[in-house]
Design a protein around this motif. Structure first.
Motif, PDB file in Angstrom:
ATOM      1  N   ARG A  37      40.742  35.962  55.127  1.00 45.57           N
ATOM      2  CA  ARG A  37      40.703  34.500  55.220  1.00 45.57           C
ATOM      3  C   ARG A  37      39.272  33.981  55.077  1.00 45.57           C
ATOM      4  O   ARG A  37      39.040  32.932  54.444  1.00 45.57           O
ATOM      5  N   ALA A  38      38.311  34.715  55.615  1.00 42.05           N
ATOM      6  CA  ALA A  38      36.911  34.294  55.501  1.00 42.05           C
ATOM      7  C   ALA A  38      36.459  34.300  54.041  1.00 42.05           C
ATOM      8  O   ALA A  38      35.712  33.413  53.611  1.00 42.05           O
ATOM      9  N   TRP A  39      36.895  35.293  53.276  1.00 41.11           N
ATOM     10  CA  TRP A  39      36.574  35.304  51.843  1.00 41.11           C
ATOM     11  C   TRP A  39      37.196  34.096  51.141  1.00 41.11           C
ATOM     12  O   TRP A  39      36.553  33.431  50.327  1.00 41.11           O
ATOM     13  N   ARG A  40      38.461  33.798  51.439  1.00 42.42           N
ATOM     14  CA  ARG A  40      39.149  32.693  50.776  1.00 42.42           C
ATOM     15  C   ARG A  40      38.522  31.346  51.117  1.00 42.42           C
ATOM     16  O   ARG A  40      38.476  30.437  50.274  1.00 42.42           O
ATOM     17  N   GLU A  41      38.047  31.197  52.353  1.00 42.12           N
ATOM     18  CA  GLU A  41      37.520  29.915  52.797  1.00 42.12           C
ATOM     19  C   GLU A  41      36.032  29.750  52.522  1.00 42.12           C
ATOM     20  O   GLU A  41      35.456  28.706  52.834  1.00 42.12           O
ATOM     21  N   SER A  42      35.395  30.748  51.931  1.00 38.93           N
ATOM     22  CA  SER A  42      33.969  30.651  51.634  1.00 38.93           C
ATOM     23  C   SER A  42      33.748  29.652  50.502  1.00 38.93           C
ATOM     24  O   SER A  42      34.626  29.448  49.663  1.00 38.93           O
ATOM     25  N   PRO A  43      32.581  29.014  50.439  1.00 44.19           N
ATOM     26  CA  PRO A  43      32.291  28.078  49.344  1.00 44.19           C
ATOM     27  C   PRO A  43      32.311  28.796  48.002  1.00 44.19           C
ATOM     28  O   PRO A  43      31.727  29.866  47.847  1.00 44.19           O
ATOM     29  N   ASP A  44      33.019  28.215  47.041  1.00 39.56           N
ATOM     30  CA  ASP A  44      33.119  28.801  45.703  1.00 39.56           C
ATOM     31  C   ASP A  44      33.534  30.269  45.790  1.00 39.56           C
ATOM     32  O   ASP A  44      32.795  31.174  45.383  1.00 39.56           O
ATOM     33  N   PRO A  45      34.728  30.552  46.321  1.00 43.65           N
ATOM     34  CA  PRO A  45      35.131  31.949  46.532  1.00 43.65           C
ATOM     35  C   PRO A  45      35.261  32.704  45.211  1.00 43.65           C
ATOM     36  O   PRO A  45      35.631  32.119  44.185  1.00 43.65           O
ATOM     37  N   PRO A  46      34.958  34.001  45.203  1.00 47.75           N
ATOM     38  CA  PRO A  46      35.091  34.804  43.982  1.00 47.75           C
ATOM     39  C   PRO A  46      36.552  35.144  43.717  1.00 47.75           C
ATOM     40  O   PRO A  46      37.459  34.771  44.470  1.00 47.75           O
ATOM     41  N   ASP A  47      36.779  35.875  42.633  1.00 54.00           N
ATOM     42  CA  ASP A  47      38.128  36.345  42.312  1.00 54.00           C
ATOM     43  C   ASP A  47      38.535  37.409  43.330  1.00 54.00           C
ATOM     44  O   ASP A  47      37.938  38.489  43.388  1.00 54.00           O
ATOM     45  N   LEU A  48      39.557  37.121  44.109  1.00 55.91           N
ATOM     46  CA  LEU A  48      39.990  38.022  45.180  1.00 55.91           C
ATOM     47  C   LEU A  48      41.244  38.799  44.805  1.00 55.91           C
ATOM     48  O   LEU A  48      41.882  39.393  45.682  1.00 55.91           O
ATOM     49  N   ALA A  49      41.612  38.808  43.533  1.00 54.19           N
ATOM     50  CA  ALA A  49      42.815  39.524  43.114  1.00 54.19           C
ATOM     51  C   ALA A  49      42.798  40.997  43.518  1.00 54.19           C
ATOM     52  O   ALA A  49      43.840  41.532  43.918  1.00 54.19           O
ATOM     53  N   PRO A  50      41.641  41.710  43.444  1.00 54.19           N
ATOM     54  CA  PRO A  50      41.661  43.113  43.897  1.00 54.19           C
ATOM     55  C   PRO A  50      42.009  43.270  45.374  1.00 54.19           C
ATOM     56  O   PRO A  50      42.604  44.275  45.762  1.00 54.19           O
ATOM     57  N   LEU A  51      41.664  42.286  46.193  1.00 53.34           N
ATOM     58  CA  LEU A  51      42.012  42.356  47.617  1.00 53.34           C
ATOM     59  C   LEU A  51      43.497  42.065  47.830  1.00 53.34           C
ATOM     60  O   LEU A  51      44.163  42.731  48.634  1.00 53.34           O
TER      61      LEU A  51
END
Length: 337
Positions: free
Chosen positions: A131-145
């Motif tokens: 959730r912290a990754w998703r809510e970060s400003p300008d989140p990166p591509d999280l598809a691998p997660l």
């Protein structure tokens, strides 16, 4: 140390001067894994303001390797290394050049992926990190997660439905609605519907059956997020079918209950629903790209004569259409001037 940074070298600027030894020693002793935005960041900002070339050298020699080591060493064990990769990356991403930033991001995501693979779903902190990754400003591509978390949660849906729904509640906001909806529609709700139907047709008093069925329905209804219920038609159909089962059970309508018997849960899965929805999304994108673009109203039916007349007017030339010889009403377009 900061006073040493502030002394300008004699004979001109510090473009070719090495960083002061006290600052180099201070950065060497900096623990990026535990304090990424502490003294190390402050010393680097001070040097960058006073001597940018020296700051770049120290960043390449000390800071970037320290950040990569900290990102690689993170395991998520409380009390051992408190700073997760997403915070490490957020603190330093705007201070690193493009290639170094990409390398740090790749390392942070790789470490987080490894952590999620071993901790999902038994450790609730895994959802907090994602959730912290998703809510970060300008989140990166999280598809691998997501590719790690989705299948791990799907494997954990074999238990009691109420317990599974409770686990999924902790992942609301960590997983995007697409993946959460696929988990509900492909894994959880098929088993829930089967269990609800079985509770309404088993022998016993009708009051007991309805009470058990109502409890099962409320567990699912309260656990499904409102946005998924509104946007996911398949999830909404499952809950609607549950209501119809309860109504048929209350009326003791055996034929309707038999018609509403859900298929075996093994006929669906998270992976199947996710693949179907990705195919649907690809088809919609392709159809949108192939849709013809309508021509503007003023250019939809422009004759050759009108084009020539406009060109002549734009260039200050007199437009003189003449009827061509030989009859037939044909025109010869000419200009003068």
């Amino acid at each position: 140390d900061c006073r040493a940074v502030g002394r300008a070298p004699r004979g001109g600027g510090g473009a070719n001067q090495p960083p002061p030894p006290p600052l180099r020693r201070a950065l060497h002793s900096w623990n990026a894994a535990k304090d990424p935005d502490g003294p190390g960041l402050q010393l680097y900002d001070t040097l960058e303001a006073l001597d940018p070339p020296a700051a770049r050298r120290l960043r390449a020699e000390i800071v970037e390797p320290a950040l990569l080591r900290a990102a690689s060493a993170w395991t998520g064990d409380e009390g051992k290394d408190a700073v997760p990769p997403h915070r490490l990356f957020l603190v330093w991403r705007n201070k690193l050049p493009r290639m170094a930033r990409a390398e740090l991001l790749s390392t942070c995501l790789k470490t987080t992926r490894k952590y999620l693979r071993h901790r999902t779903p038994r450790d609730a902190r895994a959802a907090a990190h994602l959730r912290a990754w998703r809510e970060s400003p300008d989140p990166p591509d999280l598809a691998p997660l997501y590719a790690v978390v989705g299948p791990a949660l799907a494997r954990a849906t074999r238990g009691p439905v109420a317990a599974v729904l409770q686990v999924l509640e902790t992942w609301v906001g960590a997983l995007p609605p697409l993946h959460l909806g696929c988990l509900l529609a492909g894994e959880v709700l098929p088993r829930w519907a089967r269990e609800l139907h079985a509770s309404l047709v088993r022998p016993g008093g009708s009051a007991a059956r309805l009470r058990k069925g109502g409890e099962l329905y409320l567990v699912a209804r309260r656990s499904v997020p409102a946005n998924i219920l509104q946007e996911d038609a398949l999830v909404a159909k499952f809950l609607q079918a549950g209501l119809l089962m309860l109504l048929a059970g209350a009326e003791e309508d055996v034929d309707t209950l038999a018609a509403l018997r859900p298929p075996r849960p093994e006929a669906s899965s998270y992976a199947i629903v996710l693949a179907q929805r990705r195919q649907e999304g690809a088809r919609k994108c392709f159809a949108a790209e192939q849709r013809p673009v309508p021509a503007p109203a003023d250019k939809a039916s422009v004759s050759f004569r009108e084009v020539v007349e406009r060109l002549a007017t734009d260039h200050g030339v007199e437009f003189c259409p003449q009827e061509a010889g030989g009859g037939g009403g044909a025109e010869r377009l000419s200009t003068t001037g």
